[in-house]
Design a protein around this motif. Structure first.
Motif, PDB file in Angstrom:
ATOM      1  N   HIS A  19       0.830  -1.202   0.000  1.00 56.46           N
ATOM      2  CA  HIS A  19       0.000   0.000   0.000  1.00 56.46           C
ATOM      3  C   HIS A  19       0.865   1.253   0.000  1.00 56.46           C
ATOM      4  CE1 HIS A  19      -2.665   2.983   2.283  1.00 56.46           C
ATOM      5  NE2 HIS A  19      -3.004   3.019   1.015  1.00 56.46           N
ATOM      6  N   HIS A  20       1.926   1.251   0.805  1.00 56.80           N
ATOM      7  CA  HIS A  20       2.814   2.414   0.822  1.00 56.80           C
ATOM      8  C   HIS A  20       3.475   2.627  -0.540  1.00 56.80           C
ATOM      9  CE1 HIS A  20       3.357   2.477   5.491  1.00 56.80           C
ATOM     10  NE2 HIS A  20       2.150   2.801   5.101  1.00 56.80           N
ATOM     11  N   GLU A  21       3.808   1.549  -1.208  1.00 54.27           N
ATOM     12  CA  GLU A  21       4.389   1.680  -2.545  1.00 54.27           C
ATOM     13  C   GLU A  21       3.365   2.273  -3.515  1.00 54.27           C
ATOM     14  OE1 GLU A  21       7.144   2.051  -5.219  1.00 54.27           O
ATOM     15  OE2 GLU A  21       7.573   1.310  -3.184  1.00 54.27           O
ATOM     16  N   PHE A  22       2.114   1.897  -3.362  1.00 56.01           N
ATOM     17  CA  PHE A  22       1.032   2.501  -4.155  1.00 56.01           C
ATOM     18  C   PHE A  22       0.992   4.007  -3.926  1.00 56.01           C
ATOM     19  CE2 PHE A  22      -3.374   4.052  -4.107  1.00 56.01           C
ATOM     20  CZ  PHE A  22      -3.785   3.752  -5.397  1.00 56.01           C
ATOM     21  N   LYS A  23       1.115   4.423  -2.674  1.00 53.66           N
ATOM     22  CA  LYS A  23       1.077   5.849  -2.360  1.00 53.66           C
ATOM     23  C   LYS A  23       2.312   6.570  -2.912  1.00 53.66           C
ATOM     24  CE  LYS A  23      -0.848   7.162   1.533  1.00 53.66           C
ATOM     25  NZ  LYS A  23      -1.216   7.344   2.960  1.00 53.66           N
ATOM     26  N   ARG A  24       3.464   5.912  -2.822  1.00 52.83           N
ATOM     27  CA  ARG A  24       4.674   6.513  -3.407  1.00 52.83           C
ATOM     28  C   ARG A  24       4.495   6.726  -4.908  1.00 52.83           C
ATOM     29  NH1 ARG A  24       7.095   2.080  -0.415  1.00 52.83           N
ATOM     30  NH2 ARG A  24       7.741   2.847   1.638  1.00 52.83           N
ATOM     31  N   SER A  25       3.925   5.738  -5.575  1.00 51.65           N
ATOM     32  CA  SER A  25       3.735   5.833  -7.027  1.00 51.65           C
ATOM     33  C   SER A  25       2.759   6.935  -7.395  1.00 51.65           C
ATOM     34  CB  SER A  25       3.255   4.491  -7.593  1.00 51.65           C
ATOM     35  OG  SER A  25       1.923   4.213  -7.191  1.00 51.65           O
ATOM     36  N   ASN A  26       1.948   7.353  -6.423  1.00 48.05           N
ATOM     37  CA  ASN A  26       0.997   8.449  -6.643  1.00 48.05           C
ATOM     38  C   ASN A  26       1.514   9.785  -6.118  1.00 48.05           C
ATOM     39  OD1 ASN A  26      -1.207   7.256  -8.052  1.00 48.05           O
ATOM     40  ND2 ASN A  26      -1.765   6.174  -6.188  1.00 48.05           N
ATOM     41  N   GLY A  27       2.811   9.833  -5.822  1.00 50.23           N
ATOM     42  CA  GLY A  27       3.428  11.115  -5.526  1.00 50.23           C
ATOM     43  C   GLY A  27       3.573  11.485  -4.073  1.00 50.23           C
ATOM     44  N   TYR A  28       3.171  10.602  -3.158  1.00 56.33           N
ATOM     45  CA  TYR A  28       3.361  10.900  -1.743  1.00 56.33           C
ATOM     46  C   TYR A  28       4.803  10.613  -1.341  1.00 56.33           C
ATOM     47  CZ  TYR A  28      -1.628  11.500  -0.741  1.00 56.33           C
ATOM     48  OH  TYR A  28      -2.927  11.957  -0.703  1.00 56.33           O
ATOM     49  N   SER A  29       5.374  11.495  -0.522  1.00 58.71           N
ATOM     50  CA  SER A  29       6.738  11.330  -0.038  1.00 58.71           C
ATOM     51  C   SER A  29       6.760  10.426   1.191  1.00 58.71           C
ATOM     52  CB  SER A  29       7.325  12.696   0.337  1.00 58.71           C
ATOM     53  OG  SER A  29       6.648  13.230   1.478  1.00 58.71           O
ATOM     54  N   GLU A  30       7.946   9.993   1.580  1.00 62.27           N
ATOM     55  CA  GLU A  30       8.085   9.192   2.800  1.00 62.27           C
ATOM     56  C   GLU A  30       7.594   9.975   4.015  1.00 62.27           C
ATOM     57  OE1 GLU A  30       8.833   6.045   2.785  1.00 62.27           O
ATOM     58  OE2 GLU A  30       9.222   6.067   0.633  1.00 62.27           O
ATOM     59  N   LEU A  31       7.868  11.278   4.031  1.00 62.55           N
ATOM     60  CA  LEU A  31       7.407  12.114   5.142  1.00 62.55           C
ATOM     61  C   LEU A  31       5.885  12.130   5.207  1.00 62.55           C
ATOM     62  CD1 LEU A  31       8.036  14.181   7.416  1.00 62.55           C
ATOM     63  CD2 LEU A  31       7.889  15.970   5.641  1.00 62.55           C
ATOM     64  N   GLU A  32       5.231  12.304   4.074  1.00 63.75           N
ATOM     65  CA  GLU A  32       3.765  12.333   4.052  1.00 63.75           C
ATOM     66  C   GLU A  32       3.183  11.001   4.500  1.00 63.75           C
ATOM     67  OE1 GLU A  32       2.161  15.132   0.591  1.00 63.75           O
ATOM     68  OE2 GLU A  32       3.834  13.878  -0.087  1.00 63.75           O
ATOM     69  N   ILE A  33       3.754   9.924   4.011  1.00 67.50           N
ATOM     70  CA  ILE A  33       3.259   8.596   4.381  1.00 67.50           C
ATOM     71  C   ILE A  33       3.409   8.375   5.881  1.00 67.50           C
ATOM     72  CG2 ILE A  33       3.664   6.111   4.124  1.00 67.50           C
ATOM     73  CD1 ILE A  33       4.478   6.731   1.184  1.00 67.50           C
ATOM     74  N   SER A  34       4.571   8.724   6.420  1.00 66.26           N
ATOM     75  CA  SER A  34       4.843   8.513   7.840  1.00 66.26           C
ATOM     76  C   SER A  34       3.952   9.376   8.735  1.00 66.26           C
ATOM     77  CB  SER A  34       6.314   8.810   8.122  1.00 66.26           C
ATOM     78  OG  SER A  34       6.589   8.716   9.502  1.00 66.26           O
ATOM     79  N   GLN A  35       3.829  10.656   8.398  1.00 64.67           N
ATOM     80  CA  GLN A  35       3.032  11.557   9.246  1.00 64.67           C
ATOM     81  C   GLN A  35       1.548  11.229   9.163  1.00 64.67           C
ATOM     82  OE1 GLN A  35       5.546  15.597   9.887  1.00 64.67           O
ATOM     83  NE2 GLN A  35       4.354  15.569   8.002  1.00 64.67           N
ATOM     84  N   LYS A  36       1.071  10.851   7.994  1.00 62.96           N
ATOM     85  CA  LYS A  36      -0.341  10.465   7.856  1.00 62.96           C
ATOM     86  C   LYS A  36      -0.613   9.198   8.666  1.00 62.96           C
ATOM     87  CE  LYS A  36      -4.486  10.337   5.704  1.00 62.96           C
ATOM     88  NZ  LYS A  36      -4.535  10.116   4.247  1.00 62.96           N
ATOM     89  N   ARG A  37       0.303   8.251   8.622  1.00 63.62           N
ATOM     90  CA  ARG A  37       0.128   7.010   9.382  1.00 63.62           C
ATOM     91  C   ARG A  37       0.052   7.304  10.881  1.00 63.62           C
ATOM     92  NH1 ARG A  37       3.926   1.523   8.954  1.00 63.62           N
ATOM     93  NH2 ARG A  37       2.461   0.127  10.019  1.00 63.62           N
ATOM     94  N   SER A  38       0.895   8.212  11.355  1.00 61.46           N
ATOM     95  CA  SER A  38       0.876   8.596  12.775  1.00 61.46           C
ATOM     96  C   SER A  38      -0.441   9.279  13.139  1.00 61.46           C
ATOM     97  CB  SER A  38       2.053   9.521  13.085  1.00 61.46           C
ATOM     98  OG  SER A  38       3.281   8.860  12.906  1.00 61.46           O
ATOM     99  N   ALA A  39      -0.956  10.115  12.247  1.00 59.50           N
ATOM    100  CA  ALA A  39      -2.196  10.826  12.514  1.00 59.50           C
ATOM    101  C   ALA A  39      -3.391   9.886  12.604  1.00 59.50           C
ATOM    102  CB  ALA A  39      -2.439  11.871  11.423  1.00 59.50           C
TER     103      ALA A  39
END
Length: 242
Positions: free
Chosen positions: A181-201
């Motif tokens: 799923h995270h790779e899907f989000k990366r392929s759609n332009g989300y950065s590691e920072l965005e993925i990490s902070q959204k997961r924490s939220a």
């Protein structure tokens, strides 16, 4: 106008719990398309499923309607006479934008939009009920009673569409699904920072069940006919027929 989701693009000193406030409402179409694999397919087929199960002179409920994507799909596809769609969400920001979206498209099917907690929604004379990525935001102790309330007030032959993000009871498989799923989000332009902070939220507000948990809950409520019609990574959608 829809905006690109950049809510978590800059480092935050404190990650607050995710909520469906005005900032999310402004970017929600972009956020959901870039975050949920197959979202457009799910929405389109909610319309198809509703068209098959909607009964004349009945109510259709979209519980946790957000900006009304599922409501719009059902209103477009359902042809039964004298149906009404009741769209419910507890976020004022989402409901206000939902009204704007729905007013932009004309239809013979009336829609009532309510800003209320779906746990307080009185379901009556329902032939279709949709929980599209909603149950995961309901406190776990209230999930059984909500599904039971839906089952008890569905007409015979009525359908519940339940879409959810899942956890896997086996940790290696859970970790694999999360990484895909995270790779899907990366392929759609989300950065590691965005993925990490959204997961924490989301950590404290989106509490996930396993697919077996959902099936057990549906069968306990009384549903006998249950099928998973969509699955991609840790996202799935099921139908349960009364």
């Amino acid at each position: 106008m829809n905006h690109r989701d950049a809510i978590y693009s800059q480092p935050k000193a404190q990650i607050k719990d995710f909520c469906f406030d005005d900032s999310v409402a402004q970017v929600f179409p972009d956020m959901i398309q870039r975050s949920v694999p197959g979202y457009s397919t799910i929405i389109d087929n909610i319309g198809q499923i509703a068209s098959r199960f909607a009964q004349q002179n009945s109510a259709i409920y979209d519980l946790g309607c957000s900006l009304g994507a599922a409501t719009l799909a059902m209103r477009r596809m359902v042809k039964k006479a004298d149906c009404q769609i009741i769209a419910v969400d507890n976020s004022t920001a989402m409901v206000e934008k939902c009204k704007l979206h729905l007013n932009a498209f004309k239809s013979d099917i009336p829609v009532e939009i309510r800003c209320e907690d779906i746990l307080d929604t009185q379901i009556r004379n329902a032939s279709v009920v949709v929980l599209n990525f909603t149950l995961q935001f309901i406190a776990p102790e209230h999930r059984n009673s909500l599904i039971q309330h839906i089952y008890d007030n569905l007409l015979p032959g009525g359908v519940l569409v339940l879409s959810e993000k899942l956890r896997d009871k086996h940790q290696p498989m859970d970790e694999l699904m999360i990484e895909l799923h995270h790779e899907f989000k990366r392929s759609n332009g989300y950065s590691e920072l965005e993925i990490s902070q959204k997961r924490s939220a989301l950590e404290n507000v989106m509490l996930l069940d396993t697919q077996q948990d959902h099936e057990n809950r549906l069968r306990t409520a009384g549903f006998a006919e249950i099928a998973t019609w969509f699955r991609c990574f840790n996202f799935m959608s099921m139908v349960a027929v009364k």
